[in-house]
Motif scaffolding. Sequence first.
Motif, PDB file in Angstrom:
ATOM      1  N   MET A   1       0.823  -1.194   0.000  1.00 40.86           N
ATOM      2  CA  MET A   1       0.000   0.000   0.000  1.00 40.86           C
ATOM      3  C   MET A   1       0.867   1.257   0.000  1.00 40.86           C
ATOM      4  SD  MET A   1      -3.352   1.065   1.522  1.00 40.86           S
ATOM      5  CE  MET A   1      -3.885   2.661   1.986  1.00 40.86           C
ATOM      6  N   GLN A   2       1.944   1.272   0.799  1.00 41.10           N
ATOM      7  CA  GLN A   2       2.786   2.458   0.860  1.00 41.10           C
ATOM      8  C   GLN A   2       3.389   2.763  -0.506  1.00 41.10           C
ATOM      9  OE1 GLN A   2       5.630   2.499   3.995  1.00 41.10           O
ATOM     10  NE2 GLN A   2       6.603   4.366   3.303  1.00 41.10           N
ATOM     11  N   SER A   3       3.773   1.741  -1.245  1.00 39.28           N
ATOM     12  CA  SER A   3       4.352   1.941  -2.568  1.00 39.28           C
ATOM     13  C   SER A   3       3.340   2.599  -3.505  1.00 39.28           C
ATOM     14  CB  SER A   3       4.809   0.604  -3.135  1.00 39.28           C
ATOM     15  OG  SER A   3       5.262   0.778  -4.454  1.00 39.28           O
ATOM     16  N   ARG A   4       2.104   2.133  -3.472  1.00 38.51           N
ATOM     17  CA  ARG A   4       1.052   2.713  -4.313  1.00 38.51           C
ATOM     18  C   ARG A   4       0.786   4.159  -3.908  1.00 38.51           C
ATOM     19  NH1 ARG A   4      -4.059  -0.694  -4.262  1.00 38.51           N
ATOM     20  NH2 ARG A   4      -4.502   0.505  -2.418  1.00 38.51           N
ATOM     21  N   LEU A   5       0.754   4.424  -2.614  1.00 43.15           N
ATOM     22  CA  LEU A   5       0.541   5.780  -2.115  1.00 43.15           C
ATOM     23  C   LEU A   5       1.699   6.687  -2.538  1.00 43.15           C
ATOM     24  CD1 LEU A   5      -1.056   7.822  -0.457  1.00 43.15           C
ATOM     25  CD2 LEU A   5       0.080   6.929   1.590  1.00 43.15           C
ATOM     26  N   SER A   6       2.929   6.197  -2.430  1.00 41.72           N
ATOM     27  CA  SER A   6       4.100   6.972  -2.840  1.00 41.72           C
ATOM     28  C   SER A   6       4.040   7.323  -4.314  1.00 41.72           C
ATOM     29  CB  SER A   6       5.387   6.186  -2.580  1.00 41.72           C
ATOM     30  OG  SER A   6       5.550   5.919  -1.226  1.00 41.72           O
ATOM     31  N   LYS A   7       3.648   6.356  -5.135  1.00 45.30           N
ATOM     32  CA  LYS A   7       3.564   6.586  -6.577  1.00 45.30           C
ATOM     33  C   LYS A   7       2.443   7.571  -6.911  1.00 45.30           C
ATOM     34  CE  LYS A   7       5.640   2.250  -8.025  1.00 45.30           C
ATOM     35  NZ  LYS A   7       6.944   2.810  -8.147  1.00 45.30           N
ATOM     36  N   THR A   8       1.300   7.445  -6.247  1.00 42.79           N
ATOM     37  CA  THR A   8       0.189   8.376  -6.467  1.00 42.79           C
ATOM     38  C   THR A   8       0.592   9.788  -6.087  1.00 42.79           C
ATOM     39  OG1 THR A   8      -1.454   6.643  -6.087  1.00 42.79           O
ATOM     40  CG2 THR A   8      -2.182   8.913  -5.791  1.00 42.79           C
TER      41      THR A   8
ATOM     42  N   HIS B   1       3.240  11.153  -8.594  1.00 53.22           N
ATOM     43  CA  HIS B   1       2.648  11.489  -9.893  1.00 53.22           C
ATOM     44  C   HIS B   1       1.835  12.787  -9.798  1.00 53.22           C
ATOM     45  CE1 HIS B   1       0.727  10.961 -13.783  1.00 53.22           C
ATOM     46  NE2 HIS B   1      -0.418  11.188 -13.184  1.00 53.22           N
TER      47      HIS B   1
ATOM     48  N   GLY C   1       8.081   8.515  -6.719  1.00 55.85           N
ATOM     49  CA  GLY C   1       7.361   7.532  -5.921  1.00 55.85           C
ATOM     50  C   GLY C   1       8.256   6.614  -5.127  1.00 55.85           C
TER      51      GLY C   1
END
Length: 116
Positions: free
Chosen positions: A1-8, A11, A44
């Motif tokens: 989840m943290q990786s997805r949040l970082s990428k969002t 971006h 990200g």
Amino acid sequence: MQSRLSKTLGHTAREARLRAGLTQETVAERLDLTQEVYGRIERGLLLPSVITVRRLSLVLHVSADQLLGIDSSLTHSPSSGRDSPQVRRLIRAVRELSASRLRTLSLLIAHFRRRD
């Protein structure tokens, strides 16, 4: 989840920075970060602290909700789409304020609320 949040977040920050016509170096300076660290945020690879997210939202003139990828329809009242043109103009003007002017406006509003 943290990786997805970082990428969002990265971006969204990049898109907002480009819309504002700012360089990574300029944003990093305003955040008191090195350009390398800010670049890692945009790619990200680094999730910034809550304080940095707040400062980033002020520098880029986007909400923290946008940076975090939170659906704005879940956080706004149903009447927000029916605001008067005056209210919409006021909101646009407030979004364009610098951080120091936004703090001043906030203090003024708090003062007037206490007087009511």
